[in-house]
Write a protein that holds these residues in place. Structure first.
Motif, mmCIF file in Angstrom:
data_model
loop_
_atom_site.group_PDB
_atom_site.id
_atom_site.type_symbol
_atom_site.label_atom_id
_atom_site.label_comp_id
_atom_site.label_asym_id
_atom_site.label_seq_id
_atom_site.Cartn_x
_atom_site.Cartn_y
_atom_site.Cartn_z
ATOM 1 N N GLU A 178 13.570 16.210 -42.033
ATOM 2 C CA GLU A 178 12.890 16.416 -40.754
ATOM 3 C C GLU A 178 12.774 17.896 -40.414
ATOM 4 O OE1 GLU A 178 14.461 14.145 -37.546
ATOM 5 O OE2 GLU A 178 14.571 12.302 -38.707
ATOM 6 N N THR A 238 8.043 19.747 -40.471
ATOM 7 C CA THR A 238 7.126 20.411 -39.542
ATOM 8 C C THR A 238 6.616 21.739 -40.091
ATOM 9 O OG1 THR A 238 9.060 21.374 -38.461
ATOM 10 C CG2 THR A 238 8.170 19.342 -37.510
ATOM 11 N N ASN A 294 7.311 7.290 -38.682
ATOM 12 C CA ASN A 294 7.994 7.958 -37.568
ATOM 13 C C ASN A 294 8.173 9.452 -37.856
ATOM 14 O OD1 ASN A 294 8.261 5.496 -36.170
ATOM 15 N ND2 ASN A 294 10.148 5.018 -37.291
ATOM 16 N N GLU A 295 7.077 10.086 -38.297
ATOM 17 C CA GLU A 295 7.058 11.516 -38.603
ATOM 18 C C GLU A 295 7.976 11.905 -39.764
ATOM 19 O OE1 GLU A 295 7.754 13.724 -35.053
ATOM 20 O OE2 GLU A 295 5.853 13.123 -34.134
ATOM 21 N N TYR A 331 8.033 12.045 -43.726
ATOM 22 C CA TYR A 331 7.120 11.984 -44.855
ATOM 23 C C TYR A 331 7.895 11.645 -46.129
ATOM 24 C CZ TYR A 331 3.659 14.184 -41.847
ATOM 25 O OH TYR A 331 2.779 14.452 -40.820
#
Length: 524
Positions: free
Chosen positions: A44, A48, A81-82, A84
């Motif tokens: 996570e 981004t 849910n974001e 990848y």
């Protein structure tokens, strides 16, 4: 860190199996298809990061575009849910690094692995993809000996020719694990280490380093830290591999030296050329070993009977019972069986049988595809006047029979056999094919195709074209057109036609009724 039992989409996490610069890897269960997969998850905290996410997506695109038995199969790239992740086939076995464990591999094993790696690189390079990180950690060996190249995480599409490899040049400054730093640096090409523009020849250098290490037990370039290693790559010549391992044949040392040229213009220019030399020396050593097992001695120059130059030498010397003068000069006499094989190799392959492809998924609804593809390839190859191809009715008796190419070759008086396996995996049609010498059972060519069922035309055309190229058939323009001639461009109509042919070949009343129905649908 994901927990055991956690669900991501339709994947259930079993356990962690590794981690790298591009994310963590987990063993997971695909609940839709009931199969184990390797799930690479981008953490996570860097998901981004647009640059890292772009590289992760690039890995998915690059690897999924490749269909080759020695390249890891990518199933999908998705987000949940974001988070990848990349789903790939799970390969049981050990990495080449684990296999070596600081000691050299035996010559036979090293060549078997090298040939498979070279074959994979050839396929990738022909697709315009450079791996850029060839090293023992990225080569997996299954228990049955099949090799898989892993991790196209920094794979580069060579169409972007204006880019340089500055990313690789700075890699040694952003890693934190000293072992990983040296491990990556040791396999870099000189141009990669300098951050210059790279191409497929970078992989050839890295592969040469890996082959050297397999035989010598250690890489050709070393140092106390990453910068020392790179300095060695840029400025020093490696110790000859035969000095490290005297039993390595001189020809293999020549192959390695050519791959390790600092000037890429002096290296192998393609993986295909590298592969060709590896196969040639492997065949030569195998032939020599067989003669030695039979109690005969042979020199290396005589052992080149299986190479192009060797075949010409044999034609001059005529090592056969028909040339007693050659035998009297001390050249060993070969058994009549060996002579038949040798003489057969001198002749171009002018006859073959395309056996009924195996419905590997055992799906009764896909049986028409395996038969249909076989019959279509037969029809295409039969258009070539210089090639004798067995009719479908002749080869149909080998459907579901034990596969023995030498026996089939004798029964049908042919030089080669084409065999294949067909899988229907969801919305993908996977076809694995191979061309086998019916004289000695060696594989002459093999390929895997993964397409949408609507691309069945393309698969059949590629199989026919590649077989004709492998047999080195000289085709006229008209003959090439006949080889890939389509009688319809309607994929749905064609599949109905294949279903009709499948029912027709049953040769019974029910089959005839179904055949008429399918043909009627095809023309409507």
């Amino acid at each position: 860190m994901l927990n055991n039992g956690q669900q991501i989409g339709h994947y259930k996490i079993h356990s962690a199996i590794g981690a790298g610069g591009m994310g963590e890897v987990f063993l997971a269960e695909d609940s839709r298809l009931n199969r184990r997969v390797a799930l690479k998850v981008l953490p996570e905290n860097i998901a981004t990061d647009k640059d890292r996410l772009r590289r992760f997506e690039q890995e998915a695109r690059a690897a999924s575009a490749l269909n080759h038995p020695n390249i890891l199969t990518i199933y999908e790239f998705a987000a949940e849910n974001e988070m990848y992740f990349l789903a790939a086939e799970f390969v049981e076995g050990e990495t080449l690094r684990e296999r070596l464990k600081g000691s050299p591999a035996n010559l036979k094993s090293a060549l078997e692995i090298a040939i498979q790696v070279a074959s994979a690189l050839d396929a990738a390079h022909r697709a315009g993809i450079v791996h850029r990180d060839i090293k023992p950690e990225n080569v997996m060996i299954r228990p049955d000996g099949l090799v898989k190249i892993l991790d196209f995480g920094i794979a580069k599409l060579t169409e972007k020719r204006n880019e340089t490899d500055s990313e690789a040049a700075t890699a040694i400054m952003v890693q934190t694990s000293p072992g990983m730093i040296i491990g990556t640096a040791a396999y870099m090409s000189p141009e990669q280490a300098r951050g210059k523009q790279i191409d497929a020849r970078t992989d050839i250098f890295s592969f040469g380093v890996m082959l050297y290490e397999m035989l010598a037990g250690k890489p050709p370039f070393d140092g106390e830290n990453a910068m020392d290693v790179i300095g060695s790559i840029l400025n020093k010549e490696p110790v000859p591999v035969r000095r490290q391992m005297p039993e390595v044949p001189q020809e293999i040392e020549r192959i390695i030296n050519k791959a390790l040229r600092k000037d890429r213009e002096e290296r192998y220019q393609t993986a295909k050329d590298f592969l060709s030399d590896l196969k040639e020396i492997s065949q030569e050593l195998t032939f020599k070993a067989k003669l030695e097992d039979s109690g005969q001695t042979i020199t290396r120059s005589e052992a080149t009977v299986l190479t192009e130059s060797g075949r010409k030498a044999i034609e001059t010397a005529e090592l056969s019972e028909e040339n007693p003068a050659a035998i009297s000069e001390g050249i060993p006499s070969l058994s009549s069986k060996t002579q038949r094989k040798r003489h057969s190799r001198k002749k171009a392959i002018d006859s073959l049988a395309v056996l009924p492809f195996v419905n590997a998924g055992n799906d009764p609804n896909a049986e028409y595809l395996s038969d249909g593809i076989s019959e279509s390839v037969i029809n295409s190859l039969s258009q070539l006047p210089q090639l004798r191809v067995m009719a479908w009715n002749t080869v149909q008796r080998y459907k579901n029979a034990d596969f023995d190419p030498l026996k089939i070759g004798t029964e049908l008086d042919i030089r080669a056999v084409v065999a294949g396996r067909v899988f229907q995996l969801g919305d993908r049609l996977v076809v694995k094919t191979e061309l086998i010498d019916a004289v000695d059972g060696s594989q002459l060519w093999g390929e895997q195709y993964s397409r949408n069922p609507s691309d069945i035309f393309q698969v059949q055309e590629e199989i026919s074209r590649e077989i004709s190229e492998k047999l080195r058939l000289k085709l006229s323009g008209d003959q090439r057109k006949k080889l890939v001639k389509r009688y319809t461009d309607n994929a749905e109509a064609y599949q109905l036609y294949l279903k009709g042919r499948y029912q027709w070949n049953k040769r019974n009343r029910e089959g005839l009724k179904s055949c008429i129905a399918f043909f009627q649908q095809a023309i409507e």
